[in-house]
Write an enzyme that holds these catalytic residues in place. Structure first.
Site, PDB file in Angstrom:
ATOM      1  N   GLN A  54     -10.270  -3.659  -2.659  1.00 39.16           N
ATOM      2  CA  GLN A  54     -11.527  -3.058  -2.181  1.00 39.16           C
ATOM      3  C   GLN A  54     -12.688  -3.452  -3.099  1.00 39.16           C
ATOM      4  O   GLN A  54     -13.801  -3.720  -2.647  1.00 39.16           O
ATOM      5  CB  GLN A  54     -11.369  -1.533  -2.154  1.00 39.16           C
ATOM      6  CG  GLN A  54     -12.594  -0.787  -1.695  1.00 39.16           C
ATOM      7  CD  GLN A  54     -12.827  -0.903  -0.199  1.00 39.16           C
ATOM      8  OE1 GLN A  54     -11.932  -0.663   0.586  1.00 39.16           O
ATOM      9  NE2 GLN A  54     -14.031  -1.291   0.199  1.00 39.16           N
ATOM     10  N   ARG A  98       0.864  -1.189   0.000  1.00 38.98           N
ATOM     11  CA  ARG A  98       0.000   0.000   0.000  1.00 38.98           C
ATOM     12  C   ARG A  98       0.895   1.231   0.000  1.00 38.98           C
ATOM     13  O   ARG A  98       1.789   1.358   0.827  1.00 38.98           O
ATOM     14  CB  ARG A  98      -0.898   0.048   1.235  1.00 38.98           C
ATOM     15  CG  ARG A  98      -1.476   1.449   1.435  1.00 38.98           C
ATOM     16  CD  ARG A  98      -2.498   1.558   2.516  1.00 38.98           C
ATOM     17  NE  ARG A  98      -3.747   0.946   2.109  1.00 38.98           N
ATOM     18  CZ  ARG A  98      -4.930   1.240   2.630  1.00 38.98           C
ATOM     19  NH1 ARG A  98      -5.025   2.141   3.589  1.00 38.98           N
ATOM     20  NH2 ARG A  98      -6.022   0.633   2.215  1.00 38.98           N
ATOM     21  N   ASP A 101     -16.942   8.048  -0.632  1.00 39.22           N
ATOM     22  CA  ASP A 101     -15.615   7.901  -0.027  1.00 39.22           C
ATOM     23  C   ASP A 101     -15.245   9.273   0.546  1.00 39.22           C
ATOM     24  O   ASP A 101     -15.936  10.274   0.268  1.00 39.22           O
ATOM     25  CB  ASP A 101     -14.620   7.459  -1.124  1.00 39.22           C
ATOM     26  CG  ASP A 101     -13.216   7.177  -0.602  1.00 39.22           C
ATOM     27  OD1 ASP A 101     -13.018   7.087   0.629  1.00 39.22           O
ATOM     28  OD2 ASP A 101     -12.290   7.039  -1.442  1.00 39.22           O
ATOM     29  N   CYS A 115     -16.237   2.701   1.554  1.00 45.77           N
ATOM     30  CA  CYS A 115     -15.060   1.845   1.772  1.00 45.77           C
ATOM     31  C   CYS A 115     -14.477   2.010   3.175  1.00 45.77           C
ATOM     32  O   CYS A 115     -13.796   1.121   3.660  1.00 45.77           O
ATOM     33  CB  CYS A 115     -14.002   2.132   0.713  1.00 45.77           C
ATOM     34  SG  CYS A 115     -13.567   3.871   0.609  1.00 45.77           S
ATOM     35  N   ARG A 120     -13.673  -7.468   3.126  1.00 45.35           N
ATOM     36  CA  ARG A 120     -12.278  -7.244   2.729  1.00 45.35           C
ATOM     37  C   ARG A 120     -11.451  -8.491   3.052  1.00 45.35           C
ATOM     38  O   ARG A 120     -10.575  -8.890   2.297  1.00 45.35           O
ATOM     39  CB  ARG A 120     -11.674  -6.042   3.466  1.00 45.35           C
ATOM     40  CG  ARG A 120     -12.319  -4.689   3.197  1.00 45.35           C
ATOM     41  CD  ARG A 120     -12.181  -4.229   1.772  1.00 45.35           C
ATOM     42  NE  ARG A 120     -10.812  -4.263   1.280  1.00 45.35           N
ATOM     43  CZ  ARG A 120      -9.845  -3.402   1.626  1.00 45.35           C
ATOM     44  NH1 ARG A 120     -10.110  -2.408   2.441  1.00 45.35           N
ATOM     45  NH2 ARG A 120      -8.632  -3.503   1.121  1.00 45.35           N
ATOM     46  N   HIS A 156      -7.641   0.833  -6.160  1.00 48.13           N
ATOM     47  CA  HIS A 156      -7.826   0.097  -4.898  1.00 48.13           C
ATOM     48  C   HIS A 156      -8.504  -1.245  -5.231  1.00 48.13           C
ATOM     49  O   HIS A 156      -9.666  -1.479  -4.866  1.00 48.13           O
ATOM     50  CB  HIS A 156      -8.670   0.938  -3.935  1.00 48.13           C
ATOM     51  CG  HIS A 156      -8.599   0.496  -2.511  1.00 48.13           C
ATOM     52  ND1 HIS A 156      -7.826  -0.568  -2.082  1.00 48.13           N
ATOM     53  CD2 HIS A 156      -9.207   0.983  -1.388  1.00 48.13           C
ATOM     54  CE1 HIS A 156      -7.967  -0.710  -0.783  1.00 48.13           C
ATOM     55  NE2 HIS A 156      -8.791   0.217  -0.333  1.00 48.13           N
TER      56      HIS A 156
END
Ligand code: CP
Ligand code: NVA
Length: 337
Positions: A138, A108, A231, A272, A317, A135
């Site tokens: 996700q 990440r 988001d 998310c 996730r 992402h």
């Protein structure tokens, strides 16, 4: 025939086709069932997994850690300040070293080029845990959650309302286009996705039948939507932009009035996470003091509504990241779809 995924990296959604993404989503649902039934699934016994984090994380780090342990692997967290990457050692050199000791690497960080280079030079599967551009892990959780709620991904429309050019918006646009889910990006014109990305999404959608709509008009954008997704207004690395984003995005706040504009009584809400929906964080208190706002991208009312599924999404996730690691590293029998 062995897994079409074996040895592959998961760097961005476009590296996978519709059947492959569906395969990973369905495999994740199966792994979720195994976990719930307490049935062991040690597909990665004896493997070592490196978890590289340049940016902070709760869900992605926790998901990779617990998923690796459930798969019988050993996860090792290597934070930004713990290793030489980028400061004293190049990405290529770091990748060669990590690849000689670890069987898989999660990254990440900021640059997509770094995660691509880790994959190029390490010789082991690399999984993108978020970059400035994409992402992808996700997305698997998001579309698993949608499939759980609606029983299908067919004939659905997801309206993403908020910052239209961040990693999550980019990924939703492309993933929806691959999977055949209609995607509306509802955002002020100055935050529209990049032209090349829109063109890529439209080209991809032409094959799946998904409809793509990029609009600044909230009524048009959310009308009929089955999923309203938002988001944060300011992503990691952009923290200087609060004033500009608040000015641009306040009209796009996901509140009950906006939810009612879908005119669809089955609409669900997704996020998310993390979310700014109350004053229970340090950053939210600072925002309140500086700009007078108590809620940002989503109101507390919507966040706590029965149609809000962000915590199931967060749990997913783990199951979806587990599917990606097992499929790319576990020598599983997964026939070509
Ligand atoms: N959604 C998500 O990636 O959360 P974290 O930043 O906590 O990992
Ligand atoms: N767009 C957000 C996503 C966090 C999961 C960020 O990059 O900060």
């Amino acid at each position: 025939m062995y897994s079409i995924f074996q040895g592959k990296s998961f760097l961005k959604e476009l590296d996978f086709n519709q059947a492959e993404l569906n395969n990973l989503i369905d495999f994740a649902a199966h792994l979720k069932h195994l976990k719930q039934q307490n049935i062991q699934h040690h597909y990665l016994a004896g493997k070592n997994i490196a978890l590289l984090f340049e940016k902070t994380s709760t869900r992605t780090r926790a998901a990779f850690t617990t998923a690796a342990i459930d798969l019988g692997a050993h996860p090792e967290f290597l934070g930004k300040n713990d290793i030489q990457l980028g400061k004293k050692e190049s990405v290529a050199d770091t990748a060669k070293v990590l690849g000689s000791m670890f069987d898989g690497i999660e990254f990440r960080g900021f640059s997509q080029a770094v995660v691509e280079d880790l994959a190029k030079y390490s010789g082991v599967p690399v999984w993108n845990g978020l970059t400035d551009d994409w992402h992808p892990t996700q997305m698997l959780a998001d579309f698993l959650t949608i499939k759980e709620q609606f029983g299908t991904l067919e004939n659905l429309t997801l309206a993403y309302v908020g910052d239209g050019r961040n990693n999550v918006a980019n990924s939703l646009l492309i993933t929806g286009a691959i999977l055949g889910v209609n995607i509306h990006i509802v955002t002020p014109e100055s935050l529209y996705p990049k032209e090349e990305l829109i063109a890529l999404a439209e080209k991809t959608a032409a094959q799946s039948g998904a409809k793509i709509l990029i609009t600044a008009d909230i009524d048009e954008g959310v009308s009929g939507a089955d999923v309203i997704y938002t988001d944060v207004w300011v992503s990691m690395g952009e923290e200087d932009n609060y004033q500009e984003r608040i000015d641009l995005l306040l009209p796009y706040q996901v509140n009950q009035t906006l939810m009612n504009k879908t005119k669809n009584n089955k609409t669900i809400f997704l996020h998310c996470l993390p979310a700014f929906h109350d004053l229970n964080t340090e950053v939210a208190l600072e925002i309140k003091e500086k700009y007078g706002l108590s809620e940002m991208e989503v109101t507390d009312e919507v966040f706590n509504a029965p149609y809000a599924h962000q915590f199931e999404q967060a749990e997913n996730r783990m199951h979806t990241i587990k599917a990606v690691m097992a499929a790319t590293l576990g020598n599983l029998f997964i026939p070509k779809a």
